[in-house]
Design a protein around this motif. Structure first.
Motif, short mmCIF file in Angstrom:
data_model
loop_
_atom_site.label_atom_id
_atom_site.label_comp_id
_atom_site.label_asym_id
_atom_site.label_seq_id
_atom_site.Cartn_x
_atom_site.Cartn_y
_atom_site.Cartn_z
N UNK A 1 2.41 -4.88 6.14
CA UNK A 1 3.84 -5.01 5.82
C UNK A 1 4.28 -3.88 4.89
N UNK A 2 3.43 -3.57 3.92
CA UNK A 2 3.75 -2.47 3.01
C UNK A 2 3.94 -1.17 3.80
N UNK A 3 3.01 -0.91 4.73
CA UNK A 3 3.11 0.33 5.53
C UNK A 3 4.44 0.36 6.28
N UNK A 4 4.84 -0.79 6.81
CA UNK A 4 6.12 -0.87 7.52
C UNK A 4 7.29 -0.61 6.60
N UNK A 5 7.26 -1.23 5.42
CA UNK A 5 8.35 -1.02 4.47
C UNK A 5 8.44 0.44 4.04
N UNK A 6 7.30 1.07 3.85
CA UNK A 6 7.31 2.49 3.45
C UNK A 6 7.89 3.36 4.56
N UNK A 7 7.65 2.96 5.79
CA UNK A 7 8.18 3.76 6.91
C UNK A 7 9.70 3.68 7.01
N UNK A 8 10.27 2.52 6.66
CA UNK A 8 11.71 2.35 6.91
C UNK A 8 12.57 2.44 5.64
N UNK A 9 11.94 2.64 4.49
CA UNK A 9 12.72 2.64 3.24
C UNK A 9 12.84 4.05 2.68
N UNK A 10 13.84 4.27 1.82
CA UNK A 10 13.95 5.58 1.18
C UNK A 10 12.79 5.80 0.21
N UNK A 11 12.42 7.04 -0.01
CA UNK A 11 11.27 7.37 -0.86
C UNK A 11 11.42 6.79 -2.26
N UNK A 12 12.67 6.65 -2.70
CA UNK A 12 12.90 6.14 -4.06
C UNK A 12 12.41 4.69 -4.23
N UNK A 13 12.23 3.96 -3.12
CA UNK A 13 11.78 2.57 -3.21
C UNK A 13 10.26 2.42 -3.07
N UNK A 14 9.59 3.49 -2.73
CA UNK A 14 8.17 3.38 -2.37
C UNK A 14 7.31 2.86 -3.53
N UNK A 15 7.57 3.40 -4.74
CA UNK A 15 6.76 2.98 -5.90
C UNK A 15 6.96 1.49 -6.16
N UNK A 16 8.19 1.02 -5.97
CA UNK A 16 8.52 -0.41 -6.18
C UNK A 16 7.69 -1.29 -5.24
N UNK A 17 7.72 -0.94 -3.94
CA UNK A 17 6.97 -1.75 -2.96
C UNK A 17 5.47 -1.67 -3.21
N UNK A 18 5.00 -0.47 -3.52
CA UNK A 18 3.56 -0.28 -3.76
C UNK A 18 3.11 -1.14 -4.94
N UNK A 19 3.90 -1.12 -6.02
CA UNK A 19 3.53 -1.89 -7.22
C UNK A 19 3.50 -3.39 -6.92
N UNK A 20 4.48 -3.86 -6.14
CA UNK A 20 4.53 -5.29 -5.82
C UNK A 20 3.38 -5.68 -4.89
N UNK A 21 3.04 -4.78 -3.97
CA UNK A 21 1.91 -5.07 -3.07
C UNK A 21 0.61 -5.11 -3.88
N UNK A 22 0.45 -4.18 -4.82
CA UNK A 22 -0.76 -4.16 -5.66
C UNK A 22 -0.87 -5.47 -6.46
N UNK A 23 0.30 -5.91 -6.98
CA UNK A 23 0.30 -7.13 -7.79
C UNK A 23 -0.05 -8.35 -6.92
N UNK A 24 0.50 -8.36 -5.70
CA UNK A 24 0.20 -9.47 -4.77
C UNK A 24 -1.29 -9.51 -4.45
N UNK A 25 -1.84 -8.35 -4.15
CA UNK A 25 -3.26 -8.30 -3.75
C UNK A 25 -4.16 -8.69 -4.93
N UNK A 26 -3.79 -8.23 -6.11
CA UNK A 26 -4.58 -8.56 -7.30
C UNK A 26 -4.57 -10.07 -7.55
N UNK A 27 -3.38 -10.67 -7.44
CA UNK A 27 -3.25 -12.12 -7.65
C UNK A 27 -4.02 -12.88 -6.56
N UNK A 28 -3.94 -12.36 -5.35
CA UNK A 28 -4.63 -13.00 -4.22
C UNK A 28 -6.14 -12.99 -4.45
N UNK A 29 -6.64 -11.86 -4.95
CA UNK A 29 -8.10 -11.76 -5.18
C UNK A 29 -8.53 -12.77 -6.25
N UNK A 30 -7.71 -12.93 -7.29
CA UNK A 30 -8.04 -13.92 -8.33
C UNK A 30 -8.03 -15.33 -7.76
#
Lengths: 300, 356
Positions: free
Chosen positions: A149-178
């Motif tokens: 989903x992150x890859x899809x969002x990065x493909x269709x969103x402006x570059x200015x949003x990429x760090x936002x999505x990446x950070x939220x995906x990292x947070x989701x994955x980290x929480x999921x691992x816990x």
């Protein structure tokens, strides 16, 4: 008046910067993960209810409107939600056609189970040629879904949003691992427990929690339980001491009760997707609910 | 002048391809998801191939009913479907069925029931279908018989369009309005293939131009669809037909479905006026069983009316294989009749239908 005109033009030029990305997901499980990653910058719409069997969703015209306006289509793939294909064709939205940047098949990268080998026919029931599609029930696959989903969002969103999505995906994955550690710990006393379900929905779940998938009430995928099959299953469950039946919320209870009566097994009605019950309202609470229901049943 | 006209016609025909090519850049993909409507045949670049068989037994009190009291293979449908370009689909549906000549002689016919290309996106909400297809007139006519909830056609459809339904060679330009409410307009022109001359509504055997407006909205836990169709034939005294349709569907429970549908038709040609309607109600009790009730009321071209009531029970063995029973009581100028059909529909392969 002149200034008002300038402001309107400026608003028109800048409007894409705060326009939300429209993400359409086929099932609520995917919507839950898409919302976690997309946050405030996306509008997530779900086509099917979590209370329904995701194999059988009747395409209806009003869903076309959502797809027409979508920037991103997120689907399970592996032929589970193939009902969406006719809707995508009707939407005329080439942004979400197969192979386009707005097309996300979350099964990409999943280690698929029960992929049929050789000749495939309905003799084996309604099997999926790409394998068992219920992969989201292994929380490790939740990470792969998130990355798709992150890859899809990065493909269709402006570059200015990429760090936002990446950070939220990292947070989701980290929480999921816990959470995975907690969930695994909760069911670890029951490793190797044999269980039966109605449909073969729990292969990925059993894989993660080291449970032993003994059989299904359906003789073959999509084929209703037969007397002969139920009799054979009862005999085998008695012989092997199988005491747990996991029943998906949308299947009839009578066959499970019939088998339970003969085998002293417990029937536990469990959600297999987000939205299947009130308690399973997102991807985390889906596993909270599943692990609690199963551990409570096995404790007693 | 003639050259200019030829040039303009050529340009018009090539337009869908030109517009479709503009989207070519959009299909580059960095990941490799498997194709939808999965089939190992994809890897071989073959189209999706599927077969649907329609086996029927009719027990009837009317001795003139064709195929009465015998098992009959009504039709075999062979579908070949594939994308032929990223935004263009091709669908070919061949039908094999037995045909009885007026002399009583029987022949097995193979015919192209449908064969069309769909330009899925011409831009700005437009799409185009061209070729032979079931005409999008009313709600039930475009639906393939094996995909309906009953065995026989509603009386009004048979009266106006023959047993085979209204099928034509032509093109449909469709427009999806950019509104929150699903609003869809079809404009089409046809050279009618069926009904053949002497069948159905007189005047239909020539050119027939149609328009259909289709509106749909979610309603509580269901969906309400409304449609209006108008059609006009060619010539000095063209046949004129209009139809209104309404459908409400809801999906209670995990596998339940309630459906209520009504279609009203009215046709007029050289002073001959024919109208009729049917009402269909259906309830899906479980994943495997569905019951339906249909009431038909139609004027007949030969005069008089036909009224019928049908009770239908369908057992869904799989998504594409169905065992169906239909009892019908009908009353027409020829007298009252009782009919019982037992139908087996068997499907093989990844059979796909467009949004219906």
């Amino acid at each position: 008046m002149k200034n008002l005109g300038k402001i309107l033009v400026l608003l028109l030029i800048l409007s894409p910067l705060w326009a939300k990305i429209k993400v359409v997901c086929t099932i609520p499980t995917l919507s839950s993960i898409a919302s976690e990653i997309g946050g405030d910058k996306v509008e997530v719409i779900t086509l099917a209810s979590g209370e329904k069997d995701p194999h059988y969703v009747e395409p209806r015209p009003s869903l076309v409107v959502h797809l027409r306006d979508a920037d991103l289509l997120v689907k399970v793939g592996m032929d589970l939600d193939m009902w969406v294909d006719a809707l995508v064709d009707a939407s005329r939205n080439t942004k979400i056609f197969w192979g386009s940047p707005g097309y996300v098949d979350c099964s990409v990268g999943i280690k698929k189970l029960e992929v049929p080998k050789g000749r495939v026919s309905m003799k084996e029931g309604e099997i999926h040629v790409y394998g068992n599609p219920h992969y989201w029930l292994n929380p490790q696959n939740g990470e792969i879904i998130a990355k798709n989903i992150l890859a899809g969002l990065l493909r269709v969103s402006p570059a200015s949003d990429h760090a936002y999505f990446q950070a939220r995906a990292d947070r989701f994955i980290s929480r999921l691992r816990d959470k995975m550690k907690q969930w695994r710990a909760k069911l670890s006393p029951y490793k190797g427990t044999k269980f039966v379900s109605y449909h073969r929905s729990f292969s990925y779940f059993a894989q993660f929690f080291d449970l032993d998938y003994f059989g299904t009430l359906e003789p073959k995928p999509g084929i209703p339980p037969s007397t002969a099959h139920i009799a054979e299953l009862i005999r085998d469950m008695k012989r092997e001491g199988v005491r747990l039946i996991l029943l998906e919320t949308y299947y009839p209870r009578k066959f499970a009760d019939m088998v339970a009566k003969e085998t002293d097994a417990k029937v536990v009605v469990v959600p297999t997707a987000v939205g299947a019950t009130k308690e399973a309202h997102d991807y985390f609470s889906l596993f909270d609910t599943l692990t609690s229901l199963i551990s409570n049943a096995l404790k007693g | 002048m003639r050259s200019l006209a030829l040039f303009l016609i050529s340009l018009l025909l090539a337009l869908p391809l030109i517009l479709a090519q503009q989207d070519e850049s959009a299909v580059e993909e960095e990941t490799t998801p498997p194709p939808p409507r999965g089939s190992v045949m994809r890897a071989l670049q073959l189209p999706e191939i599927s077969i649907v068989g329609n086996l029927q037994t009719l027990f009837s009190s009317n001795k003139e009913d064709e195929g009465r009291n015998m098992v009959k293979l009504e039709e075999i449908e062979l579908a070949l479907q594939s994308y032929i370009y990223p935004t263009i689909r091709g669908d070919v549906i061949l039908a094999f069925h037995e045909h009885t000549e007026p002399t009583g002689e029987k022949h097995t016919h193979a015919e192209v029931e449908e064969g069309y290309v769909s330009f899925l996106n011409l831009g700005k909400g437009f799409s185009l279908k061209a070729g032979r297809m079931r005409v999008g007139f009313g709600k039930e006519n475009p639906i393939h018989p094996h995909h309906r909830l009953y065995v026989d056609n509603p009386s009004v459809l048979t009266t106006l369009f023959s047993e085979h339904g209204l099928i034509g060679d032509g093109a449909t330009l469709s427009y999806l309005f950019p509104t929150k409410l699903y609003t869809h307009l079809d404009l089409a022109t046809w050279q009618v293939v069926t009904p053949e001359e002497g069948e159905g509504m007189p005047g239909l055997e020539k050119t027939f131009n149609t328009a259909r407006l289709w509106v749909s909205s979610p309603l509580r836990d269901g969906e309400l669809e409304m449609g209006i169709s108008v059609g006009r034939g060619a010539g000095d005294e063209p046949v004129k037909i209009w139809a209104l349709d309404g459908t409400f569907k809801r999906w209670p429970g995990a596998f339940g479905r309630d459906l209520l549908r009504m279609e009203i038709f009215s046709a007029n040609h050289s002073g001959l006026k024919v109208s009729g309607w049917y009402l269909l109600g259906a309830h899906k009790f479980t994943k495997y069983w569905e019951g339906a009730l249909r009431i038909d009321d139609s004027e007949l071209i030969s005069g008089g009316r036909e009224r019928a009531i049908s009770l239908v029970a369908s057992n869904y063995l799989t998504e594409t294989s169905i065992l169906r029973f239909q009892y019908q009581y009908s009353d027409s100028p020829n007298g009252a009749d009782n009919r019982l059909w037992v139908q087996v529909i068997f499907g093989m392969g990844p059979h796909a239908h467009p949004l219906e």
